[in-house]
Design a protein around this motif. Structure first.
Motif, PDB file in Angstrom:
ATOM      1  N   GLN A  22     -20.375   5.264   4.801  1.00  0.00           N
ATOM      2  CA  GLN A  22     -21.806   5.034   4.622  1.00  0.00           C
ATOM      3  C   GLN A  22     -22.164   4.978   3.142  1.00  0.00           C
ATOM      4  N   PHE A  37     -22.839   4.333  10.435  1.00  0.00           N
ATOM      5  CA  PHE A  37     -22.096   3.466   9.515  1.00  0.00           C
ATOM      6  C   PHE A  37     -22.295   2.003   9.860  1.00  0.00           C
ATOM      7  N   CYS A  88     -25.685   0.718   8.860  1.00  0.00           N
ATOM      8  CA  CYS A  88     -25.735   0.452   7.411  1.00  0.00           C
ATOM      9  C   CYS A  88     -24.902  -0.777   7.060  1.00  0.00           C
ATOM     10  N   THR A 124     -29.262   8.302   7.072  1.00  0.00           N
ATOM     11  CA  THR A 124     -27.988   8.935   7.415  1.00  0.00           C
ATOM     12  C   THR A 124     -27.974  10.428   7.110  1.00  0.00           C
TER      13      THR A 124
END
Length: 383
Positions: free
Chosen positions: A38, A184, A187, A252
């Motif tokens: 991330q 993840f 993103c 996140t």
């Protein structure tokens, strides 16, 4: 309008494949952790946005960390006041960061060169000081802005959406939690979209005008071309990219702190872009990944790991090699990064991507020579 040239489409497809398969090819390097990947993706977005300003116009900003912090604070406040859904939070972060970038850019762009850089640094430090001490009712000062279960969350209340469990609520994308590999890949999808936008900017007449400003802004002004709106637009777009990245940081990890606005963060963004190759599409992404790898993995190497690596050597030689190598890893990882940066700047002023281009050109020349040699041999008359 949304189409790409064949070359750019292939580049986008390859880039998307590389990003989406990161858990596979990062595993041998010990970096296939969702949290770390991330970071790779988020800082790549920052570098892509900064490259639109610095890489295309040549304006070097030392204040882009301010927009990261602004995006983070806006996102957390959206989670607290509106909804835990990430969509309104991200949109608000982009808009608010763009407004701040418009104000800061309007005043900073009254100067060029080092004076512009100093102005952006001054604005960023003012934002940091405001967040750290003056605006503590909004930012919660050094503790950072955190979520609370009792936050109003007006939209969630109207839609009768309740946080699951007894702990703090977590950000969601229409009910899908933003943790682990799910976070993840969310993103990663945003990074691919950001890369696509960057491609459109690079290939547009707007991007050509920015290149002209970098080449010779004075000459463009003399021809009657007003460059101010273009440089301001580039600054705002770049700030919005940084705000988007700040929003993803809070998506996140739902908190916001003033440390994200430090001048050292702005310096890291500059290093990422220069290391990878300013003015190129992929270079800043590579630079961001390299620096984040050094910071999180290379810095974790200690003497025990080094001894396992060099245990095949005789005792005295092993001790010497480990003693020397230990100065460049662990807490000394900045030394290795500094040496790498010096080597790149001295021998590859265009960054890593210049090295790639040189290798490709040399390989192409070698293949052409081989082809010419085979052609001459095949056309040689028999004796």
């Amino acid at each position: 309008m949304l189409s790409l040239s064949r070359k750019d489409l292939v580049t986008l497809a390859v880039f998307a494949a590389v990003v989406l398969t990161m858990p596979l090819w990062l595993a041998p390097f010990g970096a296939a952790y969702p949290g770390l990947m991330q970071k790779f993706v988020i800082y790549a977005i920052i570098a892509i946005g900064f490259n639109i300003l610095f890489g295309l116009t040549g304006y070097l900003s030392f204040g882009h960390a301010a927009f990261i912090g602004i995006g983070s604070y806006t996102t957390v406040w959206s989670f607290k006041l509106l909804s835990m859904n990430v969509v309104p939070a991200i949109l608000l972060a982009i808009i608010v960061s763009g407004v701040f970038a418009l104000v800061i850019g309007y005043f900073s762009l009254k100067r060029t060169g080092i004076y512009f850089s100093i102005l952006t640094l001054a604005f960023a430090q003012m934002c940091y000081s405001l967040a750290y001490s003056v605006l503590t009712p909004i930012t919660n000062g050094e503790t950072g802005l955190l979520l609370a279960r009792g936050d109003p969350r007006v939209i969630d209340t109207l839609l009768n959406i309740r946080p699951a469990g007894e702990g703090l609520p977590s950000p969601t994308f229409f009910g899908i939690g933003m943790i682990g590999f799910t976070g993840f890949y969310f993103c990663a999808a945003v990074l691919i979209l950001a890369f696509y936008v960057s491609q459109k900017v690079f290939a547009s007449p707007f991007g050509m005008a920015l290149r002209g400003i970098k080449s010779n802004q004075t000459r463009m002004n003399y021809t009657g071309f007003n460059t101010k709106p273009y440089t301001l637009a580039a600054f705002v777009i770049s700030g919005m990219f940084a705000g988007l990245a700040g929003a993803l940081m809070s998506v996140t990890d739902p908190l916001a702190g003033a440390e994200r606005m430090k001048w050292t963060e702005s310096g890291n963004i500059v290093l990422m872009t220069i290391l990878g190759g300013a003015g190129t599409l992929v270079g800043p992404v590579i630079g961001a990944w390299l620096i984040k790898y050094f910071e999180n993995i290379f810095s974790a190497i200690n003497e025990t790991v080094l001894r396992r690596v060099f245990d095949f050597m005789p005792g005295g030689s092993e001790d010497f090699v480990v003693a020397v190598a230990s100065k460049f890893v662990g807490e000394g990882w900045h030394l290795t990064l500094g040496l790498l940066f010096v080597v790149v700047v001295v021998f590859l002023p265009g960054g890593v991507m210049e090295g790639v281009r040189r290798l490709a050109a040399r390989f192409g020349r070698t293949r052409r020579k081989d082809a010419q040699g085979r052609e001459t041999s095949s056309t040689q008359p028999a004796e």
